[in-house]
Design a protein around this motif. Structure first.
Motif, PDB file in Angstrom:
ATOM      1  N   MET A 164       0.870  -1.176   0.000  1.00 30.00           N
ATOM      2  CA  MET A 164       0.000   0.000   0.000  1.00 30.00           C
ATOM      3  C   MET A 164       0.903   1.222   0.000  1.00 30.00           C
ATOM      4  SD  MET A 164      -2.280  -1.960   2.757  1.00 30.00           S
ATOM      5  CE  MET A 164      -0.828  -2.998   2.995  1.00 30.00           C
ATOM      6  N   ILE A 165       0.862   2.011  -1.092  1.00 32.52           N
ATOM      7  CA  ILE A 165       1.948   2.936  -1.415  1.00 32.52           C
ATOM      8  C   ILE A 165       1.445   4.372  -1.500  1.00 32.52           C
ATOM      9  CG2 ILE A 165       3.749   3.475  -3.111  1.00 32.52           C
ATOM     10  CD1 ILE A 165       3.687   0.593  -4.025  1.00 32.52           C
ATOM     11  N   GLY A 166       2.321   5.284  -1.157  1.00 34.72           N
ATOM     12  CA  GLY A 166       2.110   6.704  -1.401  1.00 34.72           C
ATOM     13  C   GLY A 166       3.411   7.384  -1.759  1.00 34.72           C
ATOM     14  N   GLY A 167       3.352   8.308  -2.714  1.00 38.45           N
ATOM     15  CA  GLY A 167       4.519   9.105  -3.058  1.00 38.45           C
ATOM     16  C   GLY A 167       5.475   8.479  -4.030  1.00 38.45           C
ATOM     17  N   GLU A 168       5.058   7.446  -4.731  1.00 41.03           N
ATOM     18  CA  GLU A 168       5.967   6.800  -5.664  1.00 41.03           C
ATOM     19  C   GLU A 168       6.192   7.675  -6.888  1.00 41.03           C
ATOM     20  OE1 GLU A 168       6.538   2.305  -6.278  1.00 41.03           O
ATOM     21  OE2 GLU A 168       5.002   2.877  -7.724  1.00 41.03           O
ATOM     22  N   PRO A 169       7.422   7.802  -7.345  1.00 39.76           N
ATOM     23  CA  PRO A 169       7.687   8.600  -8.543  1.00 39.76           C
ATOM     24  C   PRO A 169       6.882   8.085  -9.735  1.00 39.76           C
ATOM     25  CG  PRO A 169       9.734   8.063  -7.422  1.00 39.76           C
ATOM     26  CD  PRO A 169       8.660   7.285  -6.735  1.00 39.76           C
ATOM     27  N   GLY A 170       6.413   9.022 -10.545  1.00 34.62           N
ATOM     28  CA  GLY A 170       5.625   8.668 -11.715  1.00 34.62           C
ATOM     29  C   GLY A 170       4.137   8.746 -11.480  1.00 34.62           C
ATOM     30  N   PHE A 171       3.719   8.856 -10.209  1.00 36.71           N
ATOM     31  CA  PHE A 171       2.293   9.013  -9.925  1.00 36.71           C
ATOM     32  C   PHE A 171       1.992  10.502  -9.799  1.00 36.71           C
ATOM     33  CE2 PHE A 171       2.238   4.626  -9.525  1.00 36.71           C
ATOM     34  CZ  PHE A 171       0.938   4.175  -9.355  1.00 36.71           C
ATOM     35  N   PRO A 172       1.122  11.031 -10.650  1.00 43.65           N
ATOM     36  CA  PRO A 172       0.877  12.480 -10.660  1.00 43.65           C
ATOM     37  C   PRO A 172      -0.071  12.918  -9.551  1.00 43.65           C
ATOM     38  CG  PRO A 172      -0.463  11.417 -12.315  1.00 43.65           C
ATOM     39  CD  PRO A 172       0.362  10.327 -11.697  1.00 43.65           C
ATOM     40  N   VAL A 173       0.200  12.464  -8.334  1.00 50.20           N
ATOM     41  CA  VAL A 173      -0.594  12.886  -7.189  1.00 50.20           C
ATOM     42  C   VAL A 173       0.358  13.378  -6.117  1.00 50.20           C
ATOM     43  CG1 VAL A 173      -2.528  11.349  -7.660  1.00 50.20           C
ATOM     44  CG2 VAL A 173      -0.628  10.516  -6.294  1.00 50.20           C
ATOM     45  N   PRO A 232       1.560  13.411  -2.500  1.00 49.17           N
ATOM     46  CA  PRO A 232       1.424  12.725  -1.216  1.00 49.17           C
ATOM     47  C   PRO A 232       1.321  13.698  -0.046  1.00 49.17           C
ATOM     48  CG  PRO A 232       3.662  12.531  -2.081  1.00 49.17           C
ATOM     49  CD  PRO A 232       2.824  13.107  -3.173  1.00 49.17           C
ATOM     50  N   ALA A 233       1.919  14.882  -0.191  1.00 51.21           N
ATOM     51  CA  ALA A 233       1.825  15.872   0.895  1.00 51.21           C
ATOM     52  C   ALA A 233       0.383  16.289   1.140  1.00 51.21           C
ATOM     53  CB  ALA A 233       2.687  17.091   0.562  1.00 51.21           C
ATOM     54  N   ALA A 234      -0.464  16.174   0.128  1.00 48.57           N
ATOM     55  CA  ALA A 234      -1.885  16.493   0.289  1.00 48.57           C
ATOM     56  C   ALA A 234      -2.677  15.281   0.744  1.00 48.57           C
ATOM     57  CB  ALA A 234      -2.438  17.020  -1.026  1.00 48.57           C
ATOM     58  N   GLY A 235      -1.997  14.226   1.143  1.00 50.27           N
ATOM     59  CA  GLY A 235      -2.675  13.035   1.632  1.00 50.27           C
ATOM     60  C   GLY A 235      -3.163  12.105   0.556  1.00 50.27           C
ATOM     61  N   LYS A 236      -2.765  12.322  -0.693  1.00 48.52           N
ATOM     62  CA  LYS A 236      -3.265  11.487  -1.786  1.00 48.52           C
ATOM     63  C   LYS A 236      -2.387  10.246  -1.933  1.00 48.52           C
ATOM     64  CE  LYS A 236      -5.526  15.378  -4.014  1.00 48.52           C
ATOM     65  NZ  LYS A 236      -5.653  16.250  -5.187  1.00 48.52           N
ATOM     66  N   VAL A 237      -2.506   9.408  -0.902  1.00 45.39           N
ATOM     67  CA  VAL A 237      -1.765   8.159  -0.838  1.00 45.39           C
ATOM     68  C   VAL A 237      -2.777   7.050  -0.547  1.00 45.39           C
ATOM     69  CG1 VAL A 237       0.305   9.324   0.019  1.00 45.39           C
ATOM     70  CG2 VAL A 237      -1.367   8.412   1.654  1.00 45.39           C
ATOM     71  N   ALA A 238      -2.352   5.801  -0.605  1.00 48.06           N
ATOM     72  CA  ALA A 238      -3.236   4.707  -0.200  1.00 48.06           C
ATOM     73  C   ALA A 238      -3.564   4.883   1.278  1.00 48.06           C
ATOM     74  CB  ALA A 238      -2.555   3.375  -0.455  1.00 48.06           C
ATOM     75  N   ARG A 239      -4.853   4.955   1.610  1.00 52.29           N
ATOM     76  CA  ARG A 239      -5.238   5.342   2.967  1.00 52.29           C
ATOM     77  C   ARG A 239      -6.602   4.771   3.345  1.00 52.29           C
ATOM     78  NH1 ARG A 239      -5.850   9.169  -0.868  1.00 52.29           N
ATOM     79  NH2 ARG A 239      -7.659  10.574  -0.872  1.00 52.29           N
ATOM     80  N   ASN A 240      -6.859   4.826   4.656  1.00 50.83           N
ATOM     81  CA  ASN A 240      -8.146   4.370   5.197  1.00 50.83           C
ATOM     82  C   ASN A 240      -8.462   2.954   4.727  1.00 50.83           C
ATOM     83  OD1 ASN A 240      -8.774   6.837   6.588  1.00 50.83           O
ATOM     84  ND2 ASN A 240      -9.206   7.741   4.584  1.00 50.83           N
ATOM     85  N   GLY A 241      -7.534   2.054   5.019  1.00 47.34           N
ATOM     86  CA  GLY A 241      -7.677   0.677   4.550  1.00 47.34           C
ATOM     87  C   GLY A 241      -7.664  -0.337   5.676  1.00 47.34           C
ATOM     88  N   GLY A 259       1.757   4.725   2.890  1.00 47.04           N
ATOM     89  CA  GLY A 259       0.317   4.727   3.130  1.00 47.04           C
ATOM     90  C   GLY A 259      -0.022   5.302   4.501  1.00 47.04           C
ATOM     91  N   ARG A 260      -1.298   5.566   4.727  1.00 44.62           N
ATOM     92  CA  ARG A 260      -1.737   6.185   5.982  1.00 44.62           C
ATOM     93  C   ARG A 260      -3.029   5.532   6.476  1.00 44.62           C
ATOM     94  NH1 ARG A 260      -3.654  11.081   6.196  1.00 44.62           N
ATOM     95  NH2 ARG A 260      -2.807  11.432   8.277  1.00 44.62           N
ATOM     96  N   LEU A 261      -3.180   5.525   7.798  1.00 41.08           N
ATOM     97  CA  LEU A 261      -4.453   5.146   8.415  1.00 41.08           C
ATOM     98  C   LEU A 261      -4.914   3.780   7.912  1.00 41.08           C
ATOM     99  CD1 LEU A 261      -6.191   8.634   8.093  1.00 41.08           C
ATOM    100  CD2 LEU A 261      -4.955   7.719  10.079  1.00 41.08           C
ATOM    101  N   ILE A 262      -4.055   2.799   8.078  1.00 44.35           N
ATOM    102  CA  ILE A 262      -4.296   1.435   7.609  1.00 44.35           C
ATOM    103  C   ILE A 262      -4.170   0.476   8.792  1.00 44.35           C
ATOM    104  CG2 ILE A 262      -3.445  -0.412   6.115  1.00 44.35           C
ATOM    105  CD1 ILE A 262      -2.412   1.838   4.231  1.00 44.35           C
ATOM    106  N   THR A 263      -5.102  -0.440   8.917  1.00 35.08           N
ATOM    107  CA  THR A 263      -5.048  -1.469   9.949  1.00 35.08           C
ATOM    108  C   THR A 263      -4.755  -2.816   9.304  1.00 35.08           C
ATOM    109  OG1 THR A 263      -6.572  -0.312  11.441  1.00 35.08           O
ATOM    110  CG2 THR A 263      -6.376  -2.695  11.722  1.00 35.08           C
ATOM    111  N   ILE A 264      -3.769  -3.527   9.863  1.00 38.00           N
ATOM    112  CA  ILE A 264      -3.409  -4.871   9.417  1.00 38.00           C
ATOM    113  C   ILE A 264      -3.640  -5.796  10.599  1.00 38.00           C
ATOM    114  CG2 ILE A 264      -1.568  -6.332   8.518  1.00 38.00           C
ATOM    115  CD1 ILE A 264      -0.195  -3.730   7.539  1.00 38.00           C
ATOM    116  N   GLU A 265      -4.578  -6.734  10.477  1.00 41.82           N
ATOM    117  CA  GLU A 265      -4.934  -7.560  11.625  1.00 41.82           C
ATOM    118  C   GLU A 265      -5.263  -8.991  11.208  1.00 41.82           C
ATOM    119  OE1 GLU A 265      -8.310  -5.650  13.427  1.00 41.82           O
ATOM    120  OE2 GLU A 265      -9.708  -6.404  11.925  1.00 41.82           O
ATOM    121  N   HIS A 266      -5.006  -9.918  12.145  1.00 42.34           N
ATOM    122  CA  HIS A 266      -5.370 -11.323  11.978  1.00 42.34           C
ATOM    123  C   HIS A 266      -4.746 -11.940  10.729  1.00 42.34           C
ATOM    124  CE1 HIS A 266      -8.110 -10.547  15.222  1.00 42.34           C
ATOM    125  NE2 HIS A 266      -8.787  -9.679  14.510  1.00 42.34           N
TER     126      HIS A 266
END
Length: 637
Positions: A245-254, A256-265, A291-298
């Motif tokens: 789950m990625i954010g800020g990878e080069p080549g993605f025209p978004v 990440p400082a504005a929170g446009k990363v993989a999130r709320n997962g 990524g941000r705000l992600i829970t990994i469980e079980h």
């Protein structure tokens, strides 16, 4: 049969959720059929005049159920049809299109052996300026295979660019394998639009195996993706990262400082194994990279390069708000947990929490690899974990490298075979700062208040059973947290914490009933929580159906069990099919689950309703606030 307070609540909750989740098909919705020899004409509403798969992917309408018949469908396909989004103004729900592999008579296979391409997928879903929306789609039960000699391709690819909008896409129970080449991935979700995030992605019950994602990932959610669930998936035998789950990878025209990363997962209940990159040693089973705000469980990650990594490879990107809980990370080649930015010029990991995990005998290829590796992060917390490295001359529990501050350890349990808290173990708190034993670590740093160094006493660790023995020092030794107060936290069996004075350390919570049902149902593979659920809504929890020799997933001619609904009465009703084998029923009661007493009560026969007959037991006033019931059935001679 066992009677407790919470199973009824769980069953009722499951029923309510199930009813809420059932989509209502509009009156004009149709069931359509697809066969390997189907055509692009007609309506596809009969097996005698079926559609082709290409026709179905372009022409199905909102609410349609498309049943794809067994066979091989060669080639690659794009889904251009969409369901109907929900209407916020009227409150009308979304109306999806469901593409379901009708696989009762055999597999439904999309096979890419004869096709090539790049930046492509065997199933492709996309939205962009030319095609502004892709939404409300369900893809169920397909086998997707043999996309060979690829460079940047996927079994299933979901892409949003420009002013496009992608929302509410569910992929369930698909088997994706043998996507081969370089950057040859299983499932990719690419949020490449700065204007619109991809939302509502569900990947459930899928298996991704034998793919060549290196240097990319077998399953990935990358960029502007907001809101996703990856549940009960198997990812195995791939040559680089399993799930990313990625954010800020080069080549993605978004941005990440504005929170446009993989999130709320949410990543839940996944099994990841044999993720190995023998060249770069980069095969993390599960990875959050920016990524941000992600829970990994079980989840369980095993036999991979690394267990779970929470990091940030890209400059200016901070990974935060990640929760890693109730996971089992075992027998991985190097570290179990890797936490922190990749380097001084890269991102950071701040404010993440790691609790109730088991880190068991990792470092199988490097005995000096610590169970936990920390770098370039601030304010990360480790609580209620069991850390159990391989025994060697100096078992390595954790290593804290440069760039790390504000890390805290509390109420963890540490152990290795033959180890001693005063003499054994590498607890590398900071470069040049201790410690060669757990006792030194606590004394010098003041960390891990409430922790202990002791054998956790698993029921059978040699067979992978990491439930705690009743005498385990992990019992009631954990630190309470906000998740428990809100009722969100459950153990590895899905049972609620807390059962004693405090939560147990590690992924298991000992229940008084655990030993009983494990003794009497040793061959049952369902977890304790699953045994208490009435998944087919026939009135009989799975445990009762197992006891009666019935199949829990079938609601045909099964017994039913439930409490009396007469005010002031205490008892229960047992129903069985009138056509079922006749049995003698005996009722046993217990106040402690240890001593069982045969009741002299006899059931009162109830009326026959349809194909069922009820029998009712009415109990006397209780001698104790709680009573457990065991109903024994024997064939009549």
């Amino acid at each position: 049969m066992i009677a407790r307070n919470f199973p009824m609540k769980l069953s009722l909750l499951f029923f309510a959720v199930s009813c809420w989740m059932v989509p209502v098909r509009p009156c004009h919705a149709l069931t359509r059929y697809v066969t390997p020899g189907g055509s692009s004409g007609g309506q596809g509403t009969t097996l005698q005049q079926p559609w082709s798969l290409t026709k179905a992917f372009s022409s199905a309408l909102p609410g349609d159920l498309v049943l794809v018949q067994p066979g091989i469908y060669p080639g690659k396909y794009e889904i251009t049809a969409s369901g109907t989004p929900p209407n916020a103004g009227t409150g009308a729900p979304a109306v999806p299109i469901t593409y379901r592999a009708d696989a009762a008579a055999g597999p439904v296979v999309i096979d890419g052996t004869s096709v090539g391409g790049a930046n492509d997928g065997l199933i492709f879903i996309r939205a962009n300026n030319a095609k502004p929306r892709a939404s409300d789609l369900v893809i169920e039960g397909f086998e997707i295979r043999n996309f060979l000699n690829m460079n940047d391709a996927s079994g299933i690819r979901i892409l949003c660019q420009g002013n496009g909008s992608v929302a509410r896409i569910a992929v369930r129970r698909c088997y994706i394998h043998d996507i081969r080449g370089q950057n040859a991935m299983g499932i990719t979700v690419y949020g490449m639009s700065s204007n619109n995030a991809i939302t509502g992605i569900t990947l459930e019950g899928c298996e991704v195996a034998n793919c060549d994602p290196s240097p990319s990932e077998a399953v990935v959610l990358n960029g502007n993706v907001d809101g996703f669930t990856v549940k009960d998936c198997v990812i195995r035998d791939c040559n680089n990262i399993g799930l990313d789950m990625i954010g800020g990878e080069p080549g993605f025209p978004v941005a990440p400082a504005a929170g446009k990363v993989a999130r709320n997962g949410l990543v839940q209940g996944c099994l990841v194994s044999n993720i190995i990159n023998a060249v770069n040693i980069s095969g993390a089973g599960i990875y959050v990279d920016g990524g941000r705000l992600i829970t990994i469980e079980h989840c369980r990650v095993e036999n991979s390069d690394f267990g779970i990594e929470v990091g940030s490879e890209n400059s200016g990107v901070t990974t935060d708000g990640v929760v890693v809980r109730n996971n089992i990370l075992r027998n991985n080649r190097f570290n179990a947990l890797v936490v922190g930015g990749e380097g001084a010029g890269n991102g950071r990991v701040d404010g993440c929490r790691f609790y109730h995990n088991l880190l068991y005998r990792n470092g199988t290829q490097d005995v000096f690899a610590s169970e936990i590796f920390l770098q370039y992060g601030t304010g990360n917390h480790f609580e209620n974990n069991i850390v159990y490295p391989i025994a060697d001359e100096l078992p390595s529990f954790f290593f804290v490298a440069e760039g790390n501050a504000g890390t805290s350890f509390r109420n963890n349990l540490w152990f290795t075979e033959g180890g001693n808290a005063n003499t054994d173990g590498d607890f590398a708190w900071q470069e040049g700062v201790c410690c060669g034993s757990y006792a030194d670590f606590r004394n010098v740093t003041g960390q891990d208040a409430g922790g202990t160094y002791a054998n956790p006493s698993f029921l059978n660790e040699t067979t992978g059973d990491y439930h705690l023995d009743a005498s385990s020092p992990a019992r009631d030794a954990g630190l309470a947290n906000a998740d428990q107060a809100s009722g969100l936290l459950v153990d590895l069996d899905g049972l609620p914490r807390v059962q004693g004075s405090a939560p147990d350390i590690g992924p298991d919570e000992v229940w008084p009933v655990d030993a009983w049902w494990r003794t009497h149902f040793p061959a049952v593979t369902l977890t304790a929580a699953q045994l208490l659920v009435d998944a087919d809504l026939d009135g009989a929890p799975n445990l009762l159906e197992y006891a009666a020799g019935s199949l829990p997933e079938s609601n045909a001619s099964l017994p039913g069990f439930g409490p009396l609904t007469v005010p002031g009465s205490r008892g229960f009703v047992f129903q069985k099919a009138t056509a079922a084998v006749d049995v003698d029923l005996s009722l046993f009661t217990s106040g402690n689950l240890s001593v069982w007493t045969l009741s002299d009560l006899s059931p009162l026969p109830g009326p026959i309703s349809g194909s069922r007959q009820a029998q009712t037991w009415t109990l006397p006033p209780p001698a104790a606030p709680k009573i457990s019931l065991h109903l024994e059935a024997k064939l009549k001679p």
